[in-house]
Design a protein around this motif. Sequence first.
Motif, mmCIF file in Angstrom:
data_model
loop_
_atom_site.group_PDB
_atom_site.id
_atom_site.type_symbol
_atom_site.label_atom_id
_atom_site.label_comp_id
_atom_site.label_asym_id
_atom_site.label_seq_id
_atom_site.Cartn_x
_atom_site.Cartn_y
_atom_site.Cartn_z
ATOM 1 N N GLY A 100 7.631 -38.290 -18.873
ATOM 2 C CA GLY A 100 6.998 -37.230 -18.097
ATOM 3 C C GLY A 100 5.922 -36.586 -18.946
ATOM 4 N N GLU A 101 5.097 -35.789 -18.283
ATOM 5 C CA GLU A 101 3.999 -35.115 -18.983
ATOM 6 C C GLU A 101 3.945 -33.667 -18.556
ATOM 7 N N ALA A 102 3.548 -32.826 -19.467
ATOM 8 C CA ALA A 102 3.290 -31.430 -19.124
ATOM 9 C C ALA A 102 1.899 -31.100 -19.669
ATOM 10 N N ILE A 103 1.179 -30.300 -18.927
ATOM 11 C CA ILE A 103 -0.169 -29.896 -19.335
ATOM 12 C C ILE A 103 -0.148 -28.381 -19.446
ATOM 13 N N GLN A 104 -0.367 -27.893 -20.663
ATOM 14 C CA GLN A 104 -0.193 -26.458 -20.890
ATOM 15 C C GLN A 104 -1.109 -25.606 -20.009
ATOM 16 N N SER A 105 -2.321 -26.051 -19.764
ATOM 17 C CA SER A 105 -3.249 -25.207 -18.999
ATOM 18 C C SER A 105 -2.811 -25.038 -17.546
ATOM 19 N N HIS A 106 -1.796 -25.784 -17.120
ATOM 20 C CA HIS A 106 -1.278 -25.590 -15.751
ATOM 21 C C HIS A 106 -0.241 -24.468 -15.695
ATOM 22 N N ASN A 107 0.091 -23.914 -16.856
ATOM 23 C CA ASN A 107 1.231 -22.977 -16.913
ATOM 24 C C ASN A 107 0.839 -21.556 -17.292
ATOM 25 N N LEU A 108 -0.423 -21.211 -17.053
ATOM 26 C CA LEU A 108 -0.887 -19.921 -17.572
ATOM 27 C C LEU A 108 -0.111 -18.746 -16.986
ATOM 28 N N ALA A 109 0.315 -18.875 -15.725
ATOM 29 C CA ALA A 109 1.044 -17.761 -15.089
ATOM 30 C C ALA A 109 2.360 -17.506 -15.824
ATOM 31 N N ARG A 110 2.923 -18.570 -16.356
ATOM 32 C CA ARG A 110 4.193 -18.457 -17.090
ATOM 33 C C ARG A 110 4.024 -17.571 -18.338
ATOM 34 N N TYR A 111 2.919 -17.753 -19.012
ATOM 35 C CA TYR A 111 2.687 -16.988 -20.247
ATOM 36 C C TYR A 111 2.451 -15.514 -19.918
ATOM 37 N N GLU A 112 1.679 -15.315 -18.849
ATOM 38 C CA GLU A 112 1.359 -13.948 -18.451
ATOM 39 C C GLU A 112 2.626 -13.199 -18.031
ATOM 40 N N ALA A 113 3.482 -13.867 -17.277
ATOM 41 C CA ALA A 113 4.708 -13.211 -16.789
ATOM 42 C C ALA A 113 5.601 -12.810 -17.971
ATOM 43 N N ALA A 114 5.716 -13.687 -18.948
ATOM 44 C CA ALA A 114 6.562 -13.378 -20.104
ATOM 45 C C ALA A 114 5.960 -12.216 -20.895
ATOM 46 N N ALA A 115 4.638 -12.243 -21.047
ATOM 47 C CA ALA A 115 3.983 -11.155 -21.789
ATOM 48 C C ALA A 115 4.161 -9.842 -21.038
ATOM 49 N N ASP A 116 4.065 -9.870 -19.704
ATOM 50 C CA ASP A 116 4.247 -8.641 -18.915
ATOM 51 C C ASP A 116 5.643 -8.066 -19.135
ATOM 52 N N LEU A 117 6.618 -8.965 -19.190
ATOM 53 C CA LEU A 117 7.992 -8.512 -19.403
ATOM 54 C C LEU A 117 8.123 -7.818 -20.769
ATOM 55 N N LEU A 118 7.533 -8.438 -21.782
ATOM 56 C CA LEU A 118 7.613 -7.841 -23.126
ATOM 57 C C LEU A 118 6.839 -6.521 -23.178
ATOM 58 N N LYS A 119 5.719 -6.479 -22.456
ATOM 59 C CA LYS A 119 4.949 -5.217 -22.403
ATOM 60 C C LYS A 119 5.782 -4.125 -21.753
ATOM 61 N N SER A 120 6.477 -4.473 -20.672
ATOM 62 C CA SER A 120 7.249 -3.456 -19.944
ATOM 63 C C SER A 120 8.384 -2.912 -20.808
ATOM 64 N N ARG A 121 8.761 -3.668 -21.812
ATOM 65 C CA ARG A 121 9.806 -3.170 -22.720
ATOM 66 C C ARG A 121 9.219 -2.515 -23.970
ATOM 67 N N GLY A 122 7.907 -2.339 -23.968
ATOM 68 C CA GLY A 122 7.262 -1.654 -25.086
ATOM 69 C C GLY A 122 7.222 -2.481 -26.360
ATOM 70 N N LEU A 123 7.280 -3.827 -26.194
ATOM 71 C CA LEU A 123 7.319 -4.667 -27.399
ATOM 72 C C LEU A 123 5.961 -5.249 -27.772
ATOM 73 N N LEU A 124 4.959 -5.086 -26.902
ATOM 74 C CA LEU A 124 3.618 -5.586 -27.226
ATOM 75 C C LEU A 124 2.649 -4.419 -27.261
#
Length: 280
Positions: A69-93
């Motif tokens: 199988g193959e994964a292409i990182q540029s197809h997953n940008l929403a995943r990175y943003e969602a995780a960062a939002d979660l960390l931001k909401s906890r005051g960690l970023l």
Amino acid sequence: MLRTRFAPSPNGPLHLGHAYAAIVAHDLARAGGGEFLLRIEDIDGTRSRPELAEAFRADLTWLGLSWDGEAIQSHNLARYEAAADLLKSRGLLYPCTCTRAEVAAAATEHGPDGPLYPGTCRGRDLPLTDGEPVAWRLDMARAVAQAGPLIWHDEISGEQAARPDLFGDVVLLRKEAPASYHLAATLDDAADGITLVTRGMDLFAATHVHRLLQALLDLPVPRWHHHGLLLDESGRKLAKRRGSPSLADRRASGEDGAALADQLRAAHFPAGISVGEALD
Ligand code: GLU
């Protein structure tokens, strides 16, 4: 099920060191009746050359490797943003406007990735409205306090106590790319179901940060296999910029890729090349 991956960045052609890494990951999966994934880590828009991904596939096939199988990182940008939002909401970023040069000038210590960020923008409460590019950094002390002590397991080096603190406040969202390597690789390994992360010893220390992110984001914890690197005569890791021939050039010259792969498996390296830990 055992699942490994080879995760090249398409910012230059693959060379013998990449072939070795791909073979290790492929063979571990096959030996364990598992699966081997190819992941193209192409989110660094300033350095990525998407057309190289096709050459990577041809290189792996030439080496006699197959993947499931193959994964292409540029197809997953929403995943990175969602995780960062979660960390931001906890005051960690927190946002940071410092340039590399400013960090280098202000740093008094060195971490595994270079000058250690001295925390210039931490607690500054920057206004984010003027369009100035910002990176988002992890407040390491807070993150470590939230996660508590962590361990991770390397199949070669054994159990490790995680030391993400050595990196200081790492960047998770970069100014010029959607996510840092640490965030993207950790999220993708989880999403791709990777159970054994295989990669070179040059990324051994990075695993301390990845283990912390797994704890903060409640991700499954794989095992790791950090293998030795192919080194040139001077003990430095092979690199295209230092004249290591690309797999594409070897392929074009009519060399037998499957035979080359078998030589690498048997640790019969071309003259001047050895496996070990890099000096740089
Ligand atoms: N994309 C990284 C590289 O080419 C590898 C990342 C990893 O294996 O975790 O060095």
